[in-house]
Design a protein around this motif. Structure first.
Motif, PDB file in Angstrom:
ATOM      1  N   THR A 445       3.118 100.745 151.318  1.00  0.00           N
ATOM      2  CA  THR A 445       2.935 101.673 150.241  1.00  0.00           C
ATOM      3  C   THR A 445       3.992 102.457 149.785  1.00  0.00           C
ATOM      4  O   THR A 445       4.037 102.773 148.519  1.00  0.00           O
ATOM      5  N   PHE A 446       4.945 102.833 150.611  1.00  0.00           N
ATOM      6  CA  PHE A 446       6.333 103.307 150.004  1.00  0.00           C
ATOM      7  C   PHE A 446       7.053 102.488 149.327  1.00  0.00           C
ATOM      8  O   PHE A 446       7.821 103.220 148.266  1.00  0.00           O
ATOM      9  N   ASP A 447       6.884 101.322 149.307  1.00  0.00           N
ATOM     10  CA  ASP A 447       7.664 100.286 148.338  1.00  0.00           C
ATOM     11  C   ASP A 447       7.038 100.259 146.911  1.00  0.00           C
ATOM     12  O   ASP A 447       7.600 100.177 145.902  1.00  0.00           O
ATOM     13  N   PHE A 448       5.763 100.863 146.753  1.00  0.00           N
ATOM     14  CA  PHE A 448       5.012 101.192 145.753  1.00  0.00           C
ATOM     15  C   PHE A 448       5.522 102.381 144.978  1.00  0.00           C
ATOM     16  O   PHE A 448       5.475 102.754 143.633  1.00  0.00           O
ATOM     17  N   ILE A 449       5.666 103.400 145.807  1.00  0.00           N
ATOM     18  CA  ILE A 449       5.561 104.865 145.434  1.00  0.00           C
ATOM     19  C   ILE A 449       7.069 105.481 146.283  1.00  0.00           C
ATOM     20  O   ILE A 449       6.907 106.478 146.894  1.00  0.00           O
ATOM     21  N   PRO A 450       7.906 105.081 145.972  1.00  0.00           N
ATOM     22  CA  PRO A 450       9.341 105.270 146.640  1.00  0.00           C
ATOM     23  C   PRO A 450       9.886 106.995 146.084  1.00  0.00           C
ATOM     24  O   PRO A 450      10.608 107.361 146.872  1.00  0.00           O
ATOM     25  N   TYR A 451       9.275 107.254 144.983  1.00  0.00           N
ATOM     26  CA  TYR A 451       9.918 108.429 144.288  1.00  0.00           C
ATOM     27  C   TYR A 451       8.954 109.637 144.219  1.00  0.00           C
ATOM     28  O   TYR A 451       9.488 110.502 144.343  1.00  0.00           O
ATOM     29  N   THR A 452       7.900 109.647 144.319  1.00  0.00           N
ATOM     30  CA  THR A 452       6.693 110.938 144.230  1.00  0.00           C
ATOM     31  C   THR A 452       6.842 111.638 145.288  1.00  0.00           C
ATOM     32  O   THR A 452       6.631 112.876 145.390  1.00  0.00           O
ATOM     33  N   PRO A 453       6.653 111.099 146.617  1.00  0.00           N
ATOM     34  CA  PRO A 453       6.325 111.872 147.725  1.00  0.00           C
ATOM     35  C   PRO A 453       7.586 113.047 147.967  1.00  0.00           C
ATOM     36  O   PRO A 453       7.126 114.302 148.571  1.00  0.00           O
ATOM     37  N   LEU A 454       8.640 112.779 147.649  1.00  0.00           N
ATOM     38  CA  LEU A 454       9.880 113.568 147.995  1.00  0.00           C
ATOM     39  C   LEU A 454       9.255 114.955 147.240  1.00  0.00           C
ATOM     40  O   LEU A 454       9.809 116.114 147.934  1.00  0.00           O
ATOM     41  N   PHE A 455       8.849 115.095 146.196  1.00  0.00           N
ATOM     42  CA  PHE A 455       8.710 116.307 145.499  1.00  0.00           C
ATOM     43  C   PHE A 455       7.404 117.015 145.925  1.00  0.00           C
ATOM     44  O   PHE A 455       7.146 118.228 145.513  1.00  0.00           O
ATOM     45  N   ASN A 456       6.464 116.299 146.388  1.00  0.00           N
ATOM     46  CA  ASN A 456       5.380 117.050 147.314  1.00  0.00           C
ATOM     47  C   ASN A 456       6.178 117.652 148.482  1.00  0.00           C
ATOM     48  O   ASN A 456       5.683 118.901 148.795  1.00  0.00           O
ATOM     49  N   ILE A 457       7.078 117.001 149.040  1.00  0.00           N
ATOM     50  CA  ILE A 457       7.618 117.587 150.185  1.00  0.00           C
ATOM     51  C   ILE A 457       8.523 119.068 149.889  1.00  0.00           C
ATOM     52  O   ILE A 457       8.199 120.046 150.426  1.00  0.00           O
ATOM     53  N   THR A 458       9.183 118.866 148.761  1.00  0.00           N
ATOM     54  CA  THR A 458       9.939 120.174 148.236  1.00  0.00           C
ATOM     55  C   THR A 458       9.095 121.180 147.457  1.00  0.00           C
ATOM     56  O   THR A 458       9.604 122.359 147.427  1.00  0.00           O
ATOM     57  N   GLY A 459       7.935 120.815 146.960  1.00  0.00           N
ATOM     58  CA  GLY A 459       7.196 121.591 146.378  1.00  0.00           C
ATOM     59  C   GLY A 459       7.363 121.689 145.086  1.00  0.00           C
ATOM     60  O   GLY A 459       7.110 122.735 144.222  1.00  0.00           O
ATOM     61  N   GLN A 460       8.423 121.225 144.224  1.00  0.00           N
ATOM     62  CA  GLN A 460       9.087 121.238 143.014  1.00  0.00           C
ATOM     63  C   GLN A 460       7.872 120.557 142.091  1.00  0.00           C
ATOM     64  O   GLN A 460       7.284 119.759 142.456  1.00  0.00           O
ATOM     65  N   PRO A 461       8.028 121.230 140.821  1.00  0.00           N
ATOM     66  CA  PRO A 461       7.009 120.482 139.709  1.00  0.00           C
ATOM     67  C   PRO A 461       7.575 119.407 139.184  1.00  0.00           C
ATOM     68  O   PRO A 461       8.921 118.949 139.019  1.00  0.00           O
ATOM     69  N   ALA A 462       6.698 118.177 138.977  1.00  0.00           N
ATOM     70  CA  ALA A 462       7.407 116.844 138.571  1.00  0.00           C
ATOM     71  C   ALA A 462       6.109 116.333 137.622  1.00  0.00           C
ATOM     72  O   ALA A 462       4.876 116.443 137.863  1.00  0.00           O
ATOM     73  N   MET A 463       6.599 115.789 136.626  1.00  0.00           N
ATOM     74  CA  MET A 463       5.496 114.871 136.001  1.00  0.00           C
ATOM     75  C   MET A 463       5.962 113.609 135.555  1.00  0.00           C
ATOM     76  O   MET A 463       7.136 112.995 135.489  1.00  0.00           O
ATOM     77  N   SER A 464       4.991 112.760 135.275  1.00  0.00           N
ATOM     78  CA  SER A 464       5.061 111.433 134.776  1.00  0.00           C
ATOM     79  C   SER A 464       4.743 111.253 133.304  1.00  0.00           C
ATOM     80  O   SER A 464       3.559 111.820 132.818  1.00  0.00           O
ATOM     81  N   VAL A 465       5.777 110.816 132.566  1.00  0.00           N
ATOM     82  CA  VAL A 465       5.566 110.663 131.150  1.00  0.00           C
ATOM     83  C   VAL A 465       5.556 109.302 130.580  1.00  0.00           C
ATOM     84  O   VAL A 465       6.275 108.519 131.051  1.00  0.00           O
ATOM     85  N   PRO A 466       4.479 109.190 129.784  1.00  0.00           N
ATOM     86  CA  PRO A 466       4.252 107.640 129.078  1.00  0.00           C
ATOM     87  C   PRO A 466       5.145 107.370 128.327  1.00  0.00           C
ATOM     88  O   PRO A 466       4.688 107.157 127.098  1.00  0.00           O
ATOM     89  N   LEU A 467       6.432 106.686 128.488  1.00  0.00           N
ATOM     90  CA  LEU A 467       7.365 106.527 127.339  1.00  0.00           C
ATOM     91  C   LEU A 467       7.806 105.221 127.326  1.00  0.00           C
ATOM     92  O   LEU A 467       8.419 104.775 126.361  1.00  0.00           O
ATOM     93  N   TYR A 468       7.115 104.220 128.030  1.00  0.00           N
ATOM     94  CA  TYR A 468       7.586 102.901 128.086  1.00  0.00           C
ATOM     95  C   TYR A 468       6.149 101.895 128.419  1.00  0.00           C
ATOM     96  O   TYR A 468       5.367 102.194 129.148  1.00  0.00           O
ATOM     97  N   TRP A 469       6.063 100.938 127.463  1.00  0.00           N
ATOM     98  CA  TRP A 469       5.039  99.875 127.916  1.00  0.00           C
ATOM     99  C   TRP A 469       5.968  98.508 127.875  1.00  0.00           C
ATOM    100  O   TRP A 469       6.814  98.181 127.297  1.00  0.00           O
ATOM    101  N   ASN A 470       5.613  97.714 129.174  1.00  0.00           N
ATOM    102  CA  ASN A 470       6.504  96.481 129.161  1.00  0.00           C
ATOM    103  C   ASN A 470       5.786  95.360 128.523  1.00  0.00           C
ATOM    104  O   ASN A 470       4.832  95.453 127.632  1.00  0.00           O
TER     105      ASN A 470
END
Length: 516
Positions: A445-470
């Motif tokens: 699971t963490f190999d798929f989502i290595p970036y997002t949980p940290l900012f639930n821990i810190t409580g900071q606002p974070a956003m995913s923006v759709p800027l790229y299609w492969n």
């Protein structure tokens, strides 16, 4: 009126009513209602038509409230910013009196709350009309949406792939233009993950920004926060204005903003100092497509006049993963007991998916000292990350380490499930801990989502923006993290990016095939 068209199977179908519905965001639809150019009932019927046509292919909506929605649409509605706009609730935490709330679990399949949660009250006060509930993994525990109760939700960009989770049903429904926005929650990335997988805008607000009452004080040590998934930046800002603020008895709440968030949309963000990294915080390898998305975003940010530097907070990913998992197992054990009290039923192994039940057993084996030390470790990590943001306005990372993965690829293997079944039946929790079974499953699971949980821990606002299609026409989200309580800067920057590289015109094949 357009003539009937032919679908892929050669059968004739009539064009959907109000074709503009697929292109317009929620505020644009509400504006049409305000100007009397369309009625709420006409919008509801347009949404129902799309749900009925598109849901069989993706299984995003698991409970419908069509007649109740049509009745609501014909009555006076609140004069909120989204008056008359069709909306879907995530089937987790969002209590709507008289309607099922399953948490994606067999255990609650027959339970119906008698009250609305505070968040649902605020959604409805904003003027939306709820048409149903969207699919979610059991208890919202994983970043894919494949509960045994309802089956997998599929990504409208490629139905062989996941829409992410845990708000995967909401993400798929919004991407498929069933509704312009839908409810979601984020305890480890569960708004940002489906936003990335489905080509949507997804903001996780600051800890305490939106209400969880009246039954819950905080969720997952405050890591979980509720909001919406949208196609436009302004819809997210306007809805956050509508639902933000403490409710009665809230244990804490975020500092109020200087001005409404909607007023930040279109405002000049100024010249920002932005750190950028593709090094994962938890997990290991990162797909080249995700790195490429960040590299292109860095060039765009520089073109817009921002200062972009390679930098990242230093995090011990292995230790953080263990701490997060320790917290999670304890929370699952408590959740199972809380849901038992709520429903008046005794939980049994057969009532839950084996991975969920195993996490609960492990949680019961965690002692108070282990749990507290795990929480303290995550809190100390948050302090170090906070110090990093004294130097930078924004941190940019991939949202995920991979493009949307095939359905089933993140599930525990058949052998892992068999071992969990044996261990749970024989109460061999110590054996599972000894062989590191759950850690192995969690690592996937963490190999798929290595970036997002940290900012639930810190409580900071974070956003995913759709800027790229492969090259396979799959969306790849880019994550932007702001300082604590500074959603304003994120909305300004997101609006600037939306103008520079628009995405709302991009439609998944499922929708495009019905609008040709």
């Amino acid at each position: 009126m357009r003539p009937p068209t032919t679908n892929a199977q050669g059968s004739r179908r009539r064009p959907m009513r109000f074709p503009e519905y697929d292109q317009l965001d929620a505020l644009a639809l509400a504006d049409l209602v305000h100007r009397g150019e369309i009625t709420p009932l006409e919008l509801v019927d347009a949404a129902i038509e799309r749900i009925e046509a598109r849901n069989p292919a993706i299984n995003a909506v698991v409970h419908t409230m069509f007649e109740r929605a049509r009745e609501t649409a014909q009555k006076p509605l609140p004069e909120g910013p989204f008056k008359g706009v069709p909306f879907l609730l995530k089937d987790l935490m969002s209590l709507y009196a008289g309607e099922p709330l399953t948490y994606g679990s067999r255990f609650l399949k027959d339970w119906r709350p008698t009250i609305d949660s505070e968040l649902v009250k605020r959604y409805r006060a904003a003027g939306v009309i709820v048409l149903g509930k969207t699919n979610t993994p059991e208890l919202g525990l994983v970043p894919y949406t494949e509960p045994e109760l309802f089956g997998p939700t599929r990504n409208p960009w490629d139905t062989s792939r996941t829409p992410g989770g845990s708000s995967g049903g909401s993400g798929a429904a919004v991407a498929a233009r069933m509704v312009p926005m839908a409810g979601g929650g984020d305890g480890g990335g569960s708004i940002r993950i489906p936003a990335s997988c489905c080509g949507l805008f997804g903001l996780k607000p600051t800890r305490g920004r939106t209400p969880l009452g009246p039954l819950i004080g905080e969720s997952w040590e405050g890591f979980n926060i509720e909001h919406v998934l949208t196609r436009s930046v302004r819809d997210s800002a306007a809805m956050l204005d509508a639902i933000a603020g403490p409710d009665v008895g809230a244990p804490y709440f975020a500092p109020p903003p200087e001005r409404p968030f909607l007023e930040e949309v279109g405002r000049d963000p100024g010249r920002l100092r932005i750190a950028i990294t593709t090094t994962p915080f938890m997990g290991h390898d990162v797909h080249e497509d995700c790195k490429r998305a960040v590299a292109e975003t860095a060039r765009l940010l520089e073109d817009l006049g921002h200062i972009v530097e390679e930098a990242a907070p230093q995090v011990d990913g292995e230790a953080l993963s263990v701490a997060f998992l320790t917290m999670l197992t304890g929370q699952v054990a408590a959740d199972i007991q809380d849901l038992a009290e709520l429903s008046g039923r005794t939980p049994r192994r057969e009532d839950f998916e084996i991975a969920t039940w195993t996490l609960g057993l492990l949680g019961r084996a965690v002692n108070a000292e282990e749990y507290v030390r795990a929480v303290r470790y995550m809190q100390s990590t948050a302090r170090r990350v906070g110090a990093f943001f004294e130097q930078y306005d924004i941190l940019v990372t991939p949202t995920l380490a991979q493009p949307p993965v095939p359905i089933g690829s993140l599930q525990p293997t058949a052998l892992e499930k068999q071992l969990m079944n044996i261990a749970s039946r024989l109460r061999l929790v110590g054996l599972l801990k000894k062989v590191g079974m759950v850690e192995q499953v969690a690592a996937k699971t963490f190999d798929f989502i290595p970036y997002t949980p940290l900012f639930n821990i810190t409580g900071q606002p974070a956003m995913s923006v759709p800027l790229y299609w492969n090259a396979e026409n799959l969306p790849i989200g880019v994550q932007f993290v702001g300082r604590f309580a500074d959603e304003a800067t994120l909305f300004r920057l997101a609006s600037q990016l939306e103008q520079a590289r628009p995405w709302q015109h991009k439609m998944p094949p499922l929708v495009a095939s019905q609008t040709e």
